[in-house]
Design an enzyme around this catalytic site. Sequence first.
Site, short mmCIF file in Angstrom:
data_model
loop_
_atom_site.label_atom_id
_atom_site.label_comp_id
_atom_site.label_asym_id
_atom_site.label_seq_id
_atom_site.Cartn_x
_atom_site.Cartn_y
_atom_site.Cartn_z
N SER A 158 56.07 18.63 -53.51
CA SER A 158 55.64 17.97 -52.28
C SER A 158 55.61 18.98 -51.16
CB SER A 158 56.61 16.84 -51.93
OG SER A 158 56.42 16.39 -50.60
N TYR A 184 65.87 15.97 -49.83
CA TYR A 184 64.58 15.83 -50.50
C TYR A 184 63.84 17.16 -50.54
CZ TYR A 184 59.81 14.23 -51.49
OH TYR A 184 58.56 14.06 -52.03
#
Length: 314
Positions: A158, A184
């Site tokens: 990501s 994350y």
Amino acid sequence: MARFTSGFTATSTASEVLEGVDLRGKSAVVTGASSGIGVETARALAGAGAHVVLAVRDVRAGRRAAEDIAHTHPGVTLEVRALDLADLSSVKRFTEGWSGPLHLLINNAGIMMTPELRTSQGWELQFATNHLGHFALALGLHAGLLESGDARIVSVSSSGHGMSDIVYEDLFFERRAYDPGQAYGQSKTANVLFAVEASRRWATEGITANAVMPGGIWTNLQRHWEPQALADTKAYVAEAGIAMKTPAQGAATSVLAAASPLLHGVGGLYLEDCQQAEMVEEIINGTHGVRAYALDPENAGQLWTRSAELLRAS
């Protein structure tokens, strides 16, 4: 060396990328294939002829996804198998239950911005699920990948990797305050570094790995976001005119990395919008570019060593 380009774009869909690609006789595992880009990745690979295993935490949801794929492509061969990446015993059951060659491993499953949660080993949940679970899965399936003679691994990362490099001195937020975004980001950086090091170690065995950024897509991945933050982000995206993708468009880069002839024998890249991403000092518009630390070979080797130590000690 010139950056890789494919001729496809941010609006290309997974089925368009695989048009004319014949995957009959190939086997594929797609983690997190019960929803979002995972199911669209599985749909495209199955539609091209691959035997696809949907590796999912929720088997009932996986079966519904398989039925939906079979409705789209009658006659495809699909399996649904249980896999909880946060539970190493589940990963072990999955890998020990695998036999025969494995041509495509799509490490797609992931969680995002969760509250502070830990596995039974005390590992922070996002790093454990997004990286360590997939790392253990790839190691456990190495024999099958090797047997195929020409295997590809896709590590779904990501642009969120831009929020954090790997913090080796405190991987699991035991000494610093927990931050869901940094946790994350660290896990998504790990996904890229895994592809870099897996290709370095395994390319001579016929196994290559690339990392992909699917693009901006509204899916269940955002379910842990604070509601106001999610609403503010959606408002910003709309005001800035940032184009969001459909799940089928989001899966395009994954299937390009998995099966396009254009990437035969190529590994260690970070791809976005079906192209190799530009290295940047800061992620552009929150979605474009790759940070240098995520592609650094020394960083990749260090993470592999640390990850293997954690698995051995678990």
